[in-house]
Design a protein around this motif. Structure first.
Motif, short mmCIF file in Angstrom:
data_model
loop_
_atom_site.label_atom_id
_atom_site.label_comp_id
_atom_site.label_asym_id
_atom_site.label_seq_id
_atom_site.Cartn_x
_atom_site.Cartn_y
_atom_site.Cartn_z
N ALA A 69 0.83 -1.21 0.00
CA ALA A 69 0.00 0.00 0.00
C ALA A 69 0.86 1.26 0.00
O ALA A 69 0.33 2.36 -0.09
N ASN A 70 2.16 1.08 0.09
CA ASN A 70 3.12 2.19 0.11
C ASN A 70 2.81 3.18 1.24
O ASN A 70 2.94 4.38 1.09
N ASP A 71 2.38 2.60 2.37
CA ASP A 71 2.09 3.40 3.55
C ASP A 71 3.24 3.23 4.53
O ASP A 71 3.27 2.27 5.32
N ARG A 72 4.20 4.12 4.46
CA ARG A 72 5.43 3.99 5.24
C ARG A 72 5.17 3.97 6.74
O ARG A 72 5.78 3.19 7.46
N GLN A 73 4.26 4.81 7.21
CA GLN A 73 3.99 4.84 8.65
C GLN A 73 3.25 3.59 9.10
O GLN A 73 3.55 3.03 10.15
N LYS A 74 2.29 3.12 8.31
CA LYS A 74 1.56 1.89 8.65
C LYS A 74 2.52 0.71 8.69
O LYS A 74 2.43 -0.13 9.59
N LEU A 75 3.43 0.66 7.74
CA LEU A 75 4.44 -0.39 7.71
C LEU A 75 5.24 -0.38 9.01
O LEU A 75 5.39 -1.42 9.67
N ALA A 76 5.74 0.78 9.39
CA ALA A 76 6.54 0.90 10.62
C ALA A 76 5.71 0.51 11.85
O ALA A 76 6.20 -0.19 12.74
#
Length: 178
Positions: A69-76
């Protein structure tokens, strides 16, 4: 791309909630306890398998909801949650499972060696997983980090799903009442 996660869930029975409806359980102090105080828990294996299901599903969410999803914060955030839940599982497994087995199998050297090997291997895997989590618990910024994440994610996922399979199919069978 990461079929190891789908393969993990294939042919697994639906988890059964074996917990008592009332979380406060009566304790029968007349039952014999071993001298170390770690008692057999008839629900422990189902509980540990439930943890495995949760961790593998969460690991898949890291990929789909974070990376894809290219959601950097969600990934972290998902990596941080995975680390926390993984450590809680390891603590439960170390205290309730491994200590009980080591007590129970202390007179069976071959089984004891197997348990110690599994425990040592898990410690090595845990260190690698925690390293992965620490690395990616902050948002990915560069293209290099993105490529490294793909490789690291696949490596850790394969190791974890293989380990879970070994634990559930071989090691957990040793957990029996006194």
């Amino acid at each position: 791309m990461f079929g190891f996660i789908k393969n993990f869930f294939r042919d697994r029975p639906e988890p059964v909630d074996t917990r008592e409806p009332n979380p406060i359980q009566e304790v029968d102090f007349t039952k014999k306890r071993n001298h170390y105080g770690i008692s057999y828990d008839p629900h422990l294996i189902d509980n540990l398998k439930g943890d495995h299901n949760h961790l593998v599903a969460l690991y898949g969410r890291i990929w789909t909801e974070g990376f894809e999803a290219n959601d950097r914060q969600k990934l972290a955030d998902l990596v941080t949650q995975f680390k926390r839940d993984f450590q809680a599982h390891l603590l439960k497994e170390n205290v309730k499972f491994y200590v009980y087995l080591e007590q129970k199998l202390s007179d069976d050297s071959s089984s004891m060696d197997l348990v110690k090997d599994f425990r040592n291997e898990m410690n090595d895997i845990a260190q690698a997983v925690i390293r992965f989590c620490k690395t990616y618990s902050k948002p990915i910024i560069t293209a290099e980090q993105k490529e490294s994440f793909k490789k690291d994610f696949e490596t850790v996922g394969k190791v974890l799903t293989h380990r879970v399979s070994l634990e559930e199919n071989e090691l957990y069978t040793l957990y029996q009442p006194d």
